[in-house]
Design a protein around this motif. Structure first.
Motif: not given
Ligand SMILES: Nc1ncnc2c1ncn2[C@@H]1O[C@H](COP(=O)(O)OP(=O)(O)O)[C@@H](O)[C@H]1O
Ligand SMILES: [Mg+2]
Lengths: 334, 333
Positions: B47, B96, B178-179
């Motif tokens: 990240s 996320q 990001d995720e």
């Protein structure tokens, strides 16, 4: 939303009953007798005293007096002042605009300065600006109002001679109240210099009354902002390429305001108690001074009625704040 | 020239106990129409590396790199104002936690429309039309109704779809996810991944997909970069990586996959955790958890060449066996 509102409304009733009892009991628990005080230095014969007790109904058992009082309230009758012989409600509405004007100016000042100060302090966390703002706020919060008021009077009125010491407007001006707000009435009167005089009378009391709410609002805004600035949605706003001004002033502040609005609502109670002291210091002819004078004279009807009315004002404002809260917090609005 | 080129990116945070390198010499490229996956356990600096590119790190972070070019522009030289013209428009990012990534005080329509107004100067009616189009694109039913809803009225999957719609608003050239599925239910995860891959293909975007889940990599990516404790430890095409991982860390991540574990009977996990600040070993950062580590590994880790997927390892694996491994290996202390 409606249910939320009704729920809050339902809470008003027990509060109201509680306040009526406290107000009724408070003034009677104070030592001192209204009839003796009314008679003053001349004294009074025991026969005359008993006669007057009967007239005002003070000879009846306290519980009967209370029920009689409540029965009056339910019919919209708050009793009559022992001193002026005028209805309490009428006196209240004559004096209330003066307090309202002062309180409104104070809360506006507190919000207009407190929120930006809190926001800047949060954005520049740890800087000298933040530290001095929070230092000043802490001082303001712990400031004894009476002392602070006198200090300002000594400096600005006494030393510099900039502002008048007492009252709402210079005695040179006279006009019939239209709205009860001196700022507006002075403008309506068309008399040259009247508005300026009204403003100069208002400045110091406003500062004194605004001090504590200002400090509280600034601190609350800062801590709410600090929390919000660390939230994921602020990162999202940044990732959209928005300008910092928009991120702080819109995305973050909008969320931070939710707890701040509650705080502002709670300050109304502080403002009312503050008004009592402030009005006394500045001889401001509002309900605060009215209350203090009446307590001094043990004017039972005025004190118990006045406290009840002040409590009503606070409750109405809190209710309004609750509704506003529902509006600005989408998670409550349905 | 690739769409995004990052060379030797290092991010170090000022902390009370001294500087901490969260990203250490990471290089990566991602081209138009390509999916690059960055894998690694949490705490690997995935990240932080992407936030550095976006310019979203707090002031405690120091970002250095030999190069950071996006679409021919040097992102390192860009001032904050010019960078804001690119991020949210040409580079978009989703996160996320979809539920907390949307602002609770504003409607879905407002939040999507914002980028359209800021970057494209669209008027009200135009924004509304485009927002509806975007919501349709990300598979949200009854978009007209959703526009006026607030985030708390949306489920996690729905929120992530809205985040994707927001990210796609200005037709970005690069999307960083990001995720994106980590916080979602397993059933929703696959839907969101399919959506992302579909959109990446139809829009010809570059997609950087960050994940800690090798399963996600297998289903989506073309090129994979494995990151560990802030360092890039291996880089390969997805098929080659799955059939012949060169770094012991990659091998360990792969053997933790449920479908591979059945062969061994039970799900192996990698013992230990990613070293954070304060407990980073000397030499190879993975050495304390590596089954092949020798005394040499506590002193240094060499970067292999392309044949071994640029693995940062003294004894890169080939067909599951370490190469150049000493005959009588002394076990690491
Ligand atoms: N603002 C920060 N200050 C200090 N350390 C940070 C900060 N943000 C992240 N880190 C550290 O950087 C490392 C990498 O974090 P991150 O990039 O979030 O990992 P990943 O995304 O791979 O899970 C972690 O050890 C984390 O604690
Ligand atoms: Mg992460």
């Amino acid at each position: 939303m409606l249910r939320f509102f009704l729920y809050r409304l339902a809470l008003v009733i027990p509060t109201f009953i509680g306040v009526s009892i406290v107000a009724f009991a408070f003034i009677r628990l104070l030592p001192g007798d209204p009839i003796l005080l009314l008679a003053g230095e001349r004294g009074i014969t025991p026969e005359r005293y008993e006669q007057l007790q009967a007239v005002y109904g003070f000879d009846r058992p306290v519980i009967v007096q209370y029920l009689d009082y409540v029965a009056g309230i339910l019919q919209g009758d708050l009793g009559t002042s022992l001193v002026t012989k005028r209805p309490v409600l009428q006196e209240f509405f004559t004096l209330f605009p003066a307090t309202l004007e002062l309180a409104l100016c104070a809360i506006i000042l507190a919000v207009v300065i407190g929120i930006p100060a809190g926001v800047f302090a949060a954005v520049k966390r740890g800087s000298w600006f933040d530290q001095s703002i929070m230092g000043v706020a802490l001082t303001g919060y712990s400031m004894p109002i009476f002392w602070w008021g006198l200090l300002l009077i000594i400096f600005f009125s006494g030393f510099l001679g900039w502002t008048p010491v007492s009252g709402r407007i210079s005695l040179l001006f006279f006009f019939e109240p239209v709205t009860g707000f001196m700022l507006i009435d002075s403008l309506l009167s068309g008399q040259a210099g009247a508005f300026k005089s009204a403003v100069s009378h208002l400045i110091l009391p406003t500062i004194v009354l605004a001090t504590i709410p200002l400090a509280v609002i600034a601190r609350q805004t800062r801590s709410a902002m600090l929390e919000v600035l660390g939230e994921d949605y602020v990162r999202t706003a940044k990732s959209k390429g928005l300008a910092p001004k928009r991120i702080i002033g819109l995305h973050a502040l909008r969320n931070a305001l939710i707890p701040v609005v509650t705080t502002i609502g709670l300050q109304v109670g502080v403002l009312m108690t503050g008004a009592i002291l402030t009005e006394t210091i500045f001889s401001w002819p509002g309900i605060g001074k009215w209350m203090i004078d009446s307590v001094g004279k043990r004017d039972y009807a005025v004190v118990q009625g006045g406290l009840l009315l002040i409590a009503s004002v606070i409750m109405i404002v809190n209710l309004a704040v609750d509704v506003l809260y529902g509006f600005i917090n989408p998670r409550i609005r349905r | 020239m690739a769409l995004l080129e990052i060379e030797n990116l290092t991010v170090s945070f000022k902390t009370s106990s001294g500087p901490f390198k969260a990203v250490d010499g990471v290089s990566l490229t991602c081209d138009r129409g390509e999916i690059l996956s960055i894998v690694g356990e949490s705490g690997s600096g995935k990240s932080v590396a992407m936030l550095a590119l976006m310019g979203l790190l707090p002031w405690t972070a120091t970002v250095t790199a030999d190069a950071m070019r996006f679409d021919g522009r040097d992102m390192l030289q860009l001032g904050a104002k010019d960078r804001r013209k690119i991020i949210g428009k040409d580079i978009a990012m989703i996160f996320q936690e979809p539920m907390s990534s949307l602002n609770p005080c504003f409607t879905v329509g407002f939040q999507i429309g914002e980028s359209l107004r800021i970057h494209l100067g669209m008027g009200r009616a135009e924004r509304r039309e485009r927002a509806i189009e975007l919501l349709n694109l990300v598979g949200i039913p009854a978009p007209e109704k959703r526009l006026n809803q607030f985030p708390h009225q949306l489920s996690g999957g729905m929120s992530q779809r809205v985040m994707i719609a927001m990210a796609l608003a200005c037709d970005p050239k690069l999307l960083i996810a990001d995720e994106p599925t980590t916080a979602l239910d397993v059933t929703i995860q696959a839907q969101i991944l399919d959506l992302l891959v579909g959109l990446q293909e139809s829009h010809g975007m570059g997609l950087i997909l960050i994940t800690h889940d090798m399963g996600v990599v297998a289903e989506t990516a073309e090129r994979v970069q494995v990151q560990y404790a802030g360092q890039k430890v291996e880089q390969q095409n997805v098929r080659a990586l799955f059939s012949d991982p060169h770094h012991p860390y990659t091998q360990a991540l792969l053997s933790a996959l449920p479908e591979r574990a059945t062969r061994h009977g039970r799900l192996p996990s990698i013992p230990g955790v990613v070293p954070g600040q304060g407990d980073r070993p000397a030499g190879c950062l993975f050495s304390p958890r590596c089954q092949y580590a020798t005394e040499r590994c506590t002193r240094e880790a060499v970067r292999q060449d392309e044949e071994f997927g640029f693995a940062l390892c003294n004894y890169p694996l080939k067909d599951g066996q370490p190469t150049g491994y000493p005959e009588t290996a002394e076990a690491a202390p």
